[in-house]
Design a protein around this motif. Sequence first.
Motif, short mmCIF file in Angstrom:
data_model
loop_
_atom_site.label_atom_id
_atom_site.label_comp_id
_atom_site.label_asym_id
_atom_site.label_seq_id
_atom_site.Cartn_x
_atom_site.Cartn_y
_atom_site.Cartn_z
N PRO A 46 47.93 40.91 37.98
CA PRO A 46 47.07 40.10 37.09
C PRO A 46 45.64 39.98 37.62
CG PRO A 46 49.19 39.04 37.37
CD PRO A 46 49.15 40.19 38.34
N ASN A 47 45.49 39.81 38.94
CA ASN A 47 44.14 39.71 39.51
C ASN A 47 43.39 41.03 39.42
OD1 ASN A 47 44.54 37.04 40.22
ND2 ASN A 47 45.38 37.57 42.23
N LEU A 56 43.86 43.41 37.14
CA LEU A 56 43.50 43.63 35.73
C LEU A 56 42.32 42.75 35.33
CD1 LEU A 56 47.02 43.89 34.08
CD2 LEU A 56 45.40 45.74 34.53
N TYR A 57 42.35 41.47 35.73
CA TYR A 57 41.24 40.57 35.39
C TYR A 57 39.94 41.07 36.01
CZ TYR A 57 38.18 36.56 35.17
OH TYR A 57 37.11 35.74 34.94
N SER A 58 40.00 41.49 37.26
CA SER A 58 38.80 41.99 37.95
C SER A 58 38.27 43.24 37.26
CB SER A 58 39.10 42.29 39.42
OG SER A 58 39.50 41.13 40.08
N SER A 59 39.18 44.12 36.84
CA SER A 59 38.77 45.36 36.18
C SER A 59 38.07 45.06 34.86
CB SER A 59 39.98 46.25 35.92
OG SER A 59 40.59 46.60 37.13
N ILE A 60 38.64 44.15 34.08
CA ILE A 60 38.05 43.80 32.78
C ILE A 60 36.70 43.13 32.99
CG2 ILE A 60 38.32 42.29 30.76
CD1 ILE A 60 41.38 42.80 31.05
N PHE A 61 36.63 42.22 33.95
CA PHE A 61 35.38 41.53 34.25
C PHE A 61 34.32 42.53 34.70
CE2 PHE A 61 32.60 39.29 37.28
CZ PHE A 61 32.10 38.32 36.43
#
Length: 90
Positions: free
Chosen positions: A12-13, A15-20
């Motif tokens: 989850p971290n 994926l969130y970092s990648s999207i951000f």
Amino acid sequence: EEGGSELKDQLPNILYSSIFFWKKITKFVSNCLPSLPQKSASDYNNFDREFLSEKPKLSYSDKNLIESMDQSAFDGFSFINPKFEQILNK
């Protein structure tokens, strides 16, 4: 299998970092691109010469196939911009 559970916990971290990161980089790139002014509706200066010198290539269409299809879905449809159509009708 133990290494897999670590990755599963971090996913989850990641994926969130990648999207951000992707949102930030796309915003940065779009801000860096020059905004080229268009002098008029027929201004083509933003296209390169190679593109403009290419001859149009029409795609093949099977007349029998087109005639076998119900064309009522295209009633009132025009390939011509309505503003341009008004100019042609003058």
